[in-house]
Enzyme design. Structure first.
Site, short mmCIF file in Angstrom:
data_model
loop_
_atom_site.label_atom_id
_atom_site.label_comp_id
_atom_site.label_asym_id
_atom_site.label_seq_id
_atom_site.Cartn_x
_atom_site.Cartn_y
_atom_site.Cartn_z
N HIS A 136 -75.88 -122.84 49.49
CA HIS A 136 -75.91 -121.45 49.93
C HIS A 136 -77.13 -121.26 50.82
O HIS A 136 -78.23 -121.69 50.48
CB HIS A 136 -75.97 -120.51 48.72
CG HIS A 136 -75.84 -119.07 49.09
ND1 HIS A 136 -74.81 -118.59 49.87
CD2 HIS A 136 -76.63 -117.99 48.81
CE1 HIS A 136 -74.95 -117.29 50.04
NE2 HIS A 136 -76.05 -116.90 49.41
N HIS A 158 -79.07 -112.89 53.14
CA HIS A 158 -78.02 -113.91 53.15
C HIS A 158 -76.65 -113.25 53.19
O HIS A 158 -76.52 -112.04 52.98
CB HIS A 158 -78.14 -114.83 51.93
CG HIS A 158 -78.17 -114.11 50.61
ND1 HIS A 158 -77.22 -114.33 49.63
CD2 HIS A 158 -79.02 -113.18 50.10
CE1 HIS A 158 -77.49 -113.56 48.58
NE2 HIS A 158 -78.58 -112.86 48.84
N CYS A 165 -72.02 -118.44 55.12
CA CYS A 165 -73.45 -118.17 54.96
C CYS A 165 -74.31 -119.03 55.87
O CYS A 165 -75.35 -118.58 56.37
CB CYS A 165 -73.87 -118.35 53.50
SG CYS A 165 -73.64 -120.02 52.84
#
Length: 255
Positions: free
Chosen positions: A31, A43, A155
């Site tokens: 991530h 994010h 992401c």
């Protein structure tokens, strides 16, 4: 220390504008986000407590990622973010969700890029100054980054855009994400290469597959490919990701 084998970094070494990431689910995926200072990270998530997903039932078993703080015991700093989606601002503990901290590398050499065989850790593209990175991240926090797509708008795509301002202007290719590019490169190397029929030995097959994988990763990196253009963050459209007419205009100017 960031090097050939690992991009791991300690928190004290972070600077505002750094692109950071943390591995999830036994290194199945990472991530990504932008560190903005004061222990906070901006994010991009798919939503409903998921950082990544396909939009199918597989998400329940493969890609579901529970927040570090369940809704009944929310983070005292971030609150309950388990039902939120889109671009979020979270403390670094919530972002890491118990994982280790890594920094994404920019402007690496082709040799180092190939040596780091796992996608989503570096790029040949150069980063813009930190003030530009922070401006993009803050703007997108307020205005959104379009609809999440695991291969074209995830992401890592978000973080790379914040760092470079580069967007892909063709609709038939993968986005900027090195993770997505690596997955497609591996698939291509395994099942799509006619070169695999040139040899029957295991070592020969391995060499052909490795060569195809490395080549595919290299040519799809954001720092090499030609189907990208620099797009001001103000030109982004919150619900659709990018105004395609603006992207096409910018691409024509480059040519």
């Amino acid at each position: 220390m960031v090097g050939l084998l690992s991009n791991k970094i300690i928190r004290d070494e972070l600077k505002p504008g750094d692109h950071i990431y943390s591995w999830r689910h036994a290194y199945l995926y990472a991530h990504h986000g932008i560190y903005v200072g004061d222990g906070m990270v901006i994010h991009f998530t798919r939503g409903a407590g998921q950082e990544i997903g396909t939009g199918t039932v597989l998400d329940r078993y493969i890609f579901s990622s529970s927040p570090s703080h369940p809704s009944d015991t929310p983070c005292p700093q971030c609150g309950d973010q388990s039902s939120l989606d889109g671009v979020l601002s979270s403390c670094i503990d919530c972002f890491l969700s118990g994982g280790d901290l890594y920094i994404f590398q920019y402007a690496v050499s082709p040799v180092l890029f190939i040596a780091k065989a796992r996608g989503g850790t570096c790029t040949l593209a150069s980063s813009d100054p930190s003030e530009d990175v922070l401006h993009r991240a803050d703007f997108l926090l307020k205005n959104g980054f379009g609809i999440y797509h695991i291969f074209k708008n995830n992401c890592e795509d978000f973080a790379i855009y914040c760092k470079t301002g580069l967007l892909v202007f063709t609709s038939i290719s993968v986005g900027r994400s090195g993770q997505a590019a690596s997955f497609l490169a591996a698939t291509s190397a395994i099942i799509s290469s006619p070169l695999r029929f040139l040899t029957t030995s295991f070592s020969g097959l391995a060499a052909v597959g490795c060569g195809m994988y490395c080549f595919s990763r290299f040519v799809t990196d954001i720092g090499v490919r030609r189907d990208v253009t620099k797009v001001p963050v103000e030109s982004l459209v919150a619900r659709s990701g990018i105004d395609e007419s603006d992207a096409a205009t910018e691409a024509d100017k480059k040519e």
